[in-house]
Design a protein around this motif. Structure first.
Motif, mmCIF file in Angstrom:
data_model
loop_
_atom_site.group_PDB
_atom_site.id
_atom_site.type_symbol
_atom_site.label_atom_id
_atom_site.label_comp_id
_atom_site.label_asym_id
_atom_site.label_seq_id
_atom_site.Cartn_x
_atom_site.Cartn_y
_atom_site.Cartn_z
ATOM 1 N N LEU A 87 41.946 44.632 42.002
ATOM 2 C CA LEU A 87 40.703 45.383 42.171
ATOM 3 C C LEU A 87 40.930 46.884 42.352
ATOM 4 O O LEU A 87 40.091 47.573 42.902
ATOM 5 C CB LEU A 87 39.905 44.826 43.347
ATOM 6 C CG LEU A 87 39.302 43.451 43.079
ATOM 7 C CD1 LEU A 87 38.507 42.960 44.273
ATOM 8 C CD2 LEU A 87 38.429 43.464 41.842
ATOM 9 N N GLY A 88 42.052 47.373 41.914
ATOM 10 C CA GLY A 88 42.266 48.825 41.963
ATOM 11 C C GLY A 88 42.929 49.310 43.237
ATOM 12 O O GLY A 88 43.109 50.517 43.412
ATOM 13 N N SER A 89 43.295 48.394 44.137
ATOM 14 C CA SER A 89 43.852 48.864 45.405
ATOM 15 C C SER A 89 45.227 49.492 45.215
ATOM 16 O O SER A 89 45.534 50.510 45.837
ATOM 17 C CB SER A 89 43.921 47.730 46.422
ATOM 18 O OG SER A 89 44.500 46.598 45.852
ATOM 19 N N ALA A 90 46.039 48.911 44.334
ATOM 20 C CA ALA A 90 47.393 49.435 44.163
ATOM 21 C C ALA A 90 47.366 50.822 43.551
ATOM 22 O O ALA A 90 48.006 51.753 44.051
ATOM 23 C CB ALA A 90 48.205 48.491 43.289
ATOM 24 N N SER A 91 46.573 50.971 42.474
ATOM 25 C CA SER A 91 46.552 52.275 41.819
ATOM 26 C C SER A 91 45.888 53.309 42.727
ATOM 27 O O SER A 91 46.282 54.471 42.742
ATOM 28 C CB SER A 91 45.839 52.190 40.480
ATOM 29 O OG SER A 91 44.682 51.417 40.607
ATOM 30 N N GLY A 92 44.881 52.873 43.509
ATOM 31 C CA GLY A 92 44.252 53.785 44.467
ATOM 32 C C GLY A 92 45.260 54.266 45.488
ATOM 33 O O GLY A 92 45.343 55.460 45.795
ATOM 34 N N LEU A 137 31.672 50.541 40.168
ATOM 35 C CA LEU A 137 31.648 50.455 38.709
ATOM 36 C C LEU A 137 31.072 49.119 38.252
ATOM 37 O O LEU A 137 30.337 49.035 37.263
ATOM 38 C CB LEU A 137 33.080 50.612 38.179
ATOM 39 C CG LEU A 137 33.238 51.038 36.742
ATOM 40 C CD1 LEU A 137 32.715 52.443 36.570
ATOM 41 C CD2 LEU A 137 34.707 50.986 36.353
ATOM 42 N N ALA A 138 31.390 48.056 38.985
ATOM 43 C CA ALA A 138 30.913 46.721 38.601
ATOM 44 C C ALA A 138 29.458 46.540 39.020
ATOM 45 O O ALA A 138 28.816 45.559 38.639
ATOM 46 C CB ALA A 138 31.778 45.655 39.246
ATOM 47 N N ARG A 146 32.710 41.002 35.076
ATOM 48 C CA ARG A 146 32.460 42.441 35.188
ATOM 49 C C ARG A 146 33.370 43.078 36.229
ATOM 50 O O ARG A 146 33.939 44.149 36.025
ATOM 51 C CB ARG A 146 31.011 42.607 35.639
ATOM 52 C CG ARG A 146 30.225 43.633 34.855
ATOM 53 C CD ARG A 146 28.854 43.696 35.469
ATOM 54 N NE ARG A 146 28.583 45.081 35.793
ATOM 55 C CZ ARG A 146 27.832 45.860 35.024
ATOM 56 N NH1 ARG A 146 27.283 45.382 33.950
ATOM 57 N NH2 ARG A 146 27.626 47.110 35.355
ATOM 58 N N LEU A 147 33.514 42.362 37.328
ATOM 59 C CA LEU A 147 34.341 42.838 38.435
ATOM 60 C C LEU A 147 35.801 42.956 37.991
ATOM 61 O O LEU A 147 36.479 43.947 38.249
ATOM 62 C CB LEU A 147 34.213 41.851 39.589
ATOM 63 C CG LEU A 147 34.562 42.316 40.986
ATOM 64 C CD1 LEU A 147 33.721 43.517 41.372
ATOM 65 C CD2 LEU A 147 34.331 41.192 41.977
ATOM 66 N N LEU A 148 36.232 41.921 37.282
ATOM 67 C CA LEU A 148 37.600 41.876 36.786
ATOM 68 C C LEU A 148 37.869 43.054 35.850
ATOM 69 O O LEU A 148 38.864 43.759 35.967
ATOM 70 C CB LEU A 148 37.780 40.562 36.021
ATOM 71 C CG LEU A 148 39.113 39.841 36.094
ATOM 72 C CD1 LEU A 148 39.478 39.549 37.520
ATOM 73 C CD2 LEU A 148 39.030 38.549 35.305
ATOM 74 N N LEU A 149 36.935 43.249 34.932
ATOM 75 C CA LEU A 149 37.063 44.322 33.950
ATOM 76 C C LEU A 149 37.061 45.685 34.644
ATOM 77 O O LEU A 149 37.879 46.560 34.355
ATOM 78 C CB LEU A 149 35.906 44.221 32.956
ATOM 79 C CG LEU A 149 36.054 45.045 31.692
ATOM 80 C CD1 LEU A 149 37.291 44.621 30.927
ATOM 81 C CD2 LEU A 149 34.824 44.878 30.816
ATOM 82 N N VAL A 154 39.580 50.635 36.528
ATOM 83 C CA VAL A 154 39.898 51.535 37.645
ATOM 84 C C VAL A 154 41.411 51.655 37.798
ATOM 85 O O VAL A 154 41.947 52.746 38.003
ATOM 86 C CB VAL A 154 39.237 51.027 38.945
ATOM 87 C CG1 VAL A 154 39.829 51.737 40.152
ATOM 88 C CG2 VAL A 154 37.743 51.251 38.883
ATOM 89 N N GLY A 155 42.109 50.515 37.647
ATOM 90 C CA GLY A 155 43.567 50.533 37.748
ATOM 91 C C GLY A 155 44.181 51.490 36.736
ATOM 92 O O GLY A 155 45.026 52.310 37.072
#
Lengths: 331, 282
Positions: A87-92, A137-138, A146-149, A154-155
């Motif tokens: 869910l984008g936590s790592a890239s964030g 975004l979702a 949608r959430l997955l995408l 975001v990642g």
């Protein structure tokens, strides 16, 4: 029957963790070193109490948080490829880390502020920020696809932003590499206490909400017809996922594969309900990372291998072996 | 006919003024001294300028930032990800880059002369300066090296005797990677007469178990400002003598640049380290 098997497995994993804790406490920069020898040597005792024990325990806790987050993610998205960083936590977190490192050299004000929050705080804020951006975004937590995408997008976007930042300030590259490979080297007692608190909270919540994931595994429509309050429960589970991942990433960097492998490890050993699976996956993740951490500092002592490399080797080879033995798949 | 060809060849050879074997072992020949140079490695950029040939540089990589005059040159990407098109458009006579760069093959295929050089140690710096001197037809490359070398010795001699044998830990980054005895930084430390806590057996840049540092208990820690944050708060590190007695030198980014680049500014690096030792060593 499965309840008893799951109970046995949980006990086994806990005992294994205790045994590994003892081994971990005896593995230092000079290789294996008996615990009892430390009693008479002040330096050795201090190293044991302040460095080795919290670090070994911290590895277990970080692994347990990632294992838990992985099981929640796979249940929530009904996708065996889901992992906690989805869910984008790592890239964030890594973008926040890069920004923090750049700011560190720029203004004394930023430095003073960073010293207070610490790089861990910045990484945690980044991880949570990444998830929030995904949710934004979702638009809602209700459409899984949608959430997955949104998470993937975001990642990629935050990852690219991080790359831009590092291009602009190449001298942070080496510090960033350390973060991206993940490390349990600097986990102290404070970090352990923090992770333990978050872990207990997350386990309790996930245990209570396991039945929602059981319902979801039958399909969205069925889950709804069972009368499960899906929207609210999903939001809470995503919160658990974000909190567990963010805490682990902030303390140990981006340790690869534990979150993906731990649920599969647990599932390959016992088929059970999600509540139990999440707990078992968490325990398996803890054991996996703890074992990897011990090997990381043992194999080349006093040098260290990146711990993420070893989690992939250990967890991956075990899963490959299971797959091969069954001839089918793990699912 | 055949004889004529041989004669032509024999006549042609002296016209090829310059033959050079680079660090890949490739023979590169030049009809005349290269006038337009692209450098894709900061230490090579610095070396070219040290030889007084800064004016021949037409472009550098994005990490080259010394001397100041190269900052105004066009930047053609990084050493590992250079902008091939931009380099070709500049019609350089030679491109200087590291042996690890994948760009060499592509540039050579496009008909551009490439000299790959890899300075990693003091000896390499001396060799690279000599090679560049040969390539750029600078007569006094050897003298320039001797001056640099003498300046390092002078920095070592400026230190009081009590500073010698200080046990030092040089942290390259907070993973933590250390500068080992066999690294360029380790060589500078050895020249200054201080002890490196990392033994040569561990190689140039080992990733250490932090416990090793606590056990080695260094008298002094050297670290760049990007990695210094939280160093004192690392578990167990408060017991290290250097941390307890606040003997930690934090280098600015510009200082770190000189310390980690195996190039002609090694004398300046040695002086930076010497100043740190004078200031903080027990």
């Amino acid at each position: 029957m499965t309840a008893r098997r799951a109970g046995l497995l949980a006990t086994g994993l806990l005992l294994l963790a205790l045994a590994l804790l003892a081994v971990g406490a005896s593995i230092g920069s000079t290789g294996f070193e008996g615990l009892l020898a430390a009693r008479h040597d002040a330096v050795a005792l201090q190293i044991l109490l302040d460095i080795r024990l919290p670090r070994t325990l911290g590895a277990w806790l970080a692994g347990a948080l990632l294992g838990l987050a992985g099981a929640v993610a796979q249940g929530l998205f009904r996708n065996p490829l889901a992992d906690p960083y989805l869910l984008g936590s790592a890239s964030g977190a890594s973008l926040a880390m890069a920004l923090a490192l750049v700011l560190l050299g720029v203004s004394p004000f930023a430095t003073a502020w960073l010293v207070r929050v610490g790089l861990t705080g910045a990484a945690f804020a980044g991880a949570i920020g990444g998830v929030l951006l995904t949710l934004l975004l979702a638009n809602s937590v209700q459409h899984t696809l949608r959430l997955l995408l949104a998470g993937v997008i975001v990642g990629v976007v935050l990852g690219a932003a991080k790359d831009l930042v590092t291009l602009g300030a190449p001298d942070i590259l080496s510090a960033m590499q350390g973060f991206n490979l993940g490390s349990t080297s600097f986990v102290g007692w404070t970090a352990c206490a923090l992770m333990a608190g978050v872990w207990l909270l997350c386990v309790a919540v996930a245990w209570a909400l396991g039945h929602v994931l059981d319902g979801l595994s039958l399909g969205e429509a069925t889950a709804q017809s069972l009368g499960l309050p899906l929207p609210r429960m999903r939001a809470i589970l995503i919160l658990v996922l974000a909190l567990a991942t963010g805490t682990a990433v902030a303390q140990t960097g981006m340790i690869a594969f534990v979150g993906l492998a731990a649920p599969h490890l647990a599932r390959s050993l016992v088929k059970t309900t999600h509540s139990r699976l999440i707990l078992l996956s968490s325990l398996a993740g803890g054991v996996l990372l703890m074992a990897a951490d011990i090997l990381a500092r043992w194999l080349l002592a006093p040098q260290e291998l990146p711990v993420g490399v070893l989690t992939a080797v250990l967890g991956g080879s075990y899963l490959l072996w299971r797959m091969h033995k069954r001839g089918g798949g793990l699912l | 006919m055949k004889l004529c060809l041989w004669i032509c060849l024999l006549v042609a050879v002296p016209a090829q003024a310059l033959q050079l074997t680079d660090d890949r072992g490739v023979n590169v020949s030049f009809a005349q001294t290269p006038q337009r140079i692209v450098s894709l490695l900061p230490s090579l950029t610095e070396s070219v300028c040290e030889l007084g040939q800064c004016a021949r540089l037409v472009a550098v990589d994005r990490y080259s930032n010394f001397p100041d005059s190269v900052r105004s040159l066009p930047q053609v990407g990084g050493g590992l990800d250079p902008n091939i098109e931009a380099i070709v458009a500049l019609r350089p006579d030679v491109v200087l880059l590291a042996t690890a760069s994948r760009a060499s093959a592509r540039l050579e295929a496009l008909g551009i002369k490439v000299v790959a050089l890899e300075p990693k140690t003091y000896k390499d710096v001396q060799r690279v300066l000599a090679k560049l001197g040969q390539l750029l037809q600078v007569a006094d490359a050897a003298r320039i090296w001797r001056n640099i070398d003498a300046a390092v010795s002078a920095a070592a001699q400026s230190l009081p005797a009590k500073v010698k044998n200080t046990r030092v830990y040089f942290e390259v980054n907070s993973a933590p990677y250390a500068a080992g005895s066999t690294s360029f930084i380790g060589e500078t430390m050895a020249r200054l007469g201080v002890q490196n806590i990392v033994p040569p057996a561990l190689g140039p840049f080992p990733k250490l178990n932090p416990e090793f540092v606590v056990r080695a208990n260094p008298d002094l820690i050297m670290v760049g400002d990007r990695n210094a944050l939280g160093l004192e708060q690392r578990p167990g590190w408060a017991a290290i003598r250097a941390v307890r007695e606040k003997r930690i030198c934090v280098f600015t980014t510009a200082q770190s640049d000189t310390l980690v680049r195996p190039g002609p500014r090694m004398a300046e690096a040695a002086r930076t380290m010497a100043a740190c030792l004078q200031d903080k060593a027990p």
